[in-house]
Design a protein around this motif. Sequence first.
Motif, mmCIF file in Angstrom:
data_model
loop_
_atom_site.group_PDB
_atom_site.id
_atom_site.type_symbol
_atom_site.label_atom_id
_atom_site.label_comp_id
_atom_site.label_asym_id
_atom_site.label_seq_id
_atom_site.Cartn_x
_atom_site.Cartn_y
_atom_site.Cartn_z
ATOM 1 N N MET A 1 47.407 44.245 40.847
ATOM 2 C CA MET A 1 48.255 44.076 39.670
ATOM 3 C C MET A 1 47.771 42.923 38.796
ATOM 4 S SD MET A 1 52.076 44.836 41.106
ATOM 5 C CE MET A 1 52.733 44.684 39.435
ATOM 6 N N GLN A 2 47.243 41.892 39.430
ATOM 7 C CA GLN A 2 46.654 40.782 38.677
ATOM 8 C C GLN A 2 45.141 40.863 38.842
ATOM 9 O OE1 GLN A 2 48.503 37.174 40.092
ATOM 10 N NE2 GLN A 2 50.163 37.345 38.613
ATOM 11 N N SER A 3 44.500 41.403 37.833
ATOM 12 C CA SER A 3 43.049 41.584 37.913
ATOM 13 C C SER A 3 42.371 40.248 38.138
ATOM 14 C CB SER A 3 42.534 42.223 36.621
ATOM 15 O OG SER A 3 41.152 42.431 36.714
ATOM 16 N N GLU A 4 41.452 40.215 39.089
ATOM 17 C CA GLU A 4 40.816 38.960 39.472
ATOM 18 C C GLU A 4 39.330 39.173 39.714
ATOM 19 O OE1 GLU A 4 41.614 35.452 42.783
ATOM 20 O OE2 GLU A 4 41.922 37.542 43.351
ATOM 21 N N ASN B 1 39.010 42.139 42.267
ATOM 22 C CA ASN B 1 40.290 42.557 42.823
ATOM 23 C C ASN B 1 41.032 43.320 41.729
ATOM 24 O OD1 ASN B 1 42.828 42.865 43.865
ATOM 25 N ND2 ASN B 1 43.054 40.746 44.566
#
Length: 257
Positions: free
Chosen positions: A80-83, A77
Motif C-alpha cells: 500500500m505504501q510503495s517503497e 515493495n
Amino acid sequence: MKVVILAGGFGTRISEESHLKPKPMIEIGGRPILWHIMKTYSFYGYNDFIICLGYKGYHIKEYFEHYFLHESDVTFNFGMQSERVIHEHSAEPWRVTLVNTGLETMTGGRVKKIQKYVGNEPFMLTYGDGVADVNVNDLVSYHQKNRKLATVTAIQPSGRFGSLDLSPTNQVLGFEEKPKGDGSWINGGFFVLEPGVFDYIEGDQSVFEEAPLENLAKNGQLTAFKHQKFWQPMDSMRDKNKLNELWDAGKAPWKVW
C-alpha cells in the motif's frame, strides 16, 4: 580538469544500430562505448564530464538518469505504501553534465556551445566512438610542458589488410598482419585544450577538425602527443565486433581500470 565528449553525430556508417540509438550508446561487452571512454578518464582521476548531445540524445540522458539504480541492488515493495530500498551499489564517482548542442551542429559548434560549462580553464576533449589505452596523465603533462593552446593525440592506424614481405626477386618472405598503414599520423582525439581555443571556433557549422585546428597549427599553437599503442574507433559493425571479441577474450587493451 573537465572532460568533454562529442556524442551528437548521426553515426551513419554503423546505421545497423545507430538508427535505434546514438553511436556512443552502442554496446561493447554489454556497456555503451561511452561508458568505456569515461572509465578510462576516471581511472586517471578525471571524473567531471560534459557530454555534447545531438542525435537521439535523450537515450544518453535516460541512461544517466537511471544509472545509479541500474548499478545497485534494490528492493521494491509494491504494498500500500510503495517503497524502494537501495542496498549495495557500485556507481561511479562521476559528475556528468549533458548538453543539447543541436541536431545539425558540427563538431566545432558543439565545442563552442559548452564553453560556459567549461569556464576559463583547460579541458580535455575526445570523440564518443573510440577507445584507446592512452595514458591520460602523460598526455596532460605533455600538454603543460609544451605550453600550446592545443594538443592532439596522434596515432598511426593499422592498415585494413595484411601485407606481403617480398624479396627483390618477388619471392614471398613472409606476411605481416595489419601493418601500420602508410606510416602517416592522424588525429586520434584525446585532446587537451586551453580556453583560448574557443576563439578559433566561429559558430554551429564550424568543423573542429578543419578551420579551428588548421588555424591553430598555422599559428604554432597545436602540438601532437604520439600514441603508439592501442587505438580503435567504432565506425562500422566490423569495428564493433572486433572490440567485442577483444573484450570477451579478456584482451581489451583500453581496460586500464
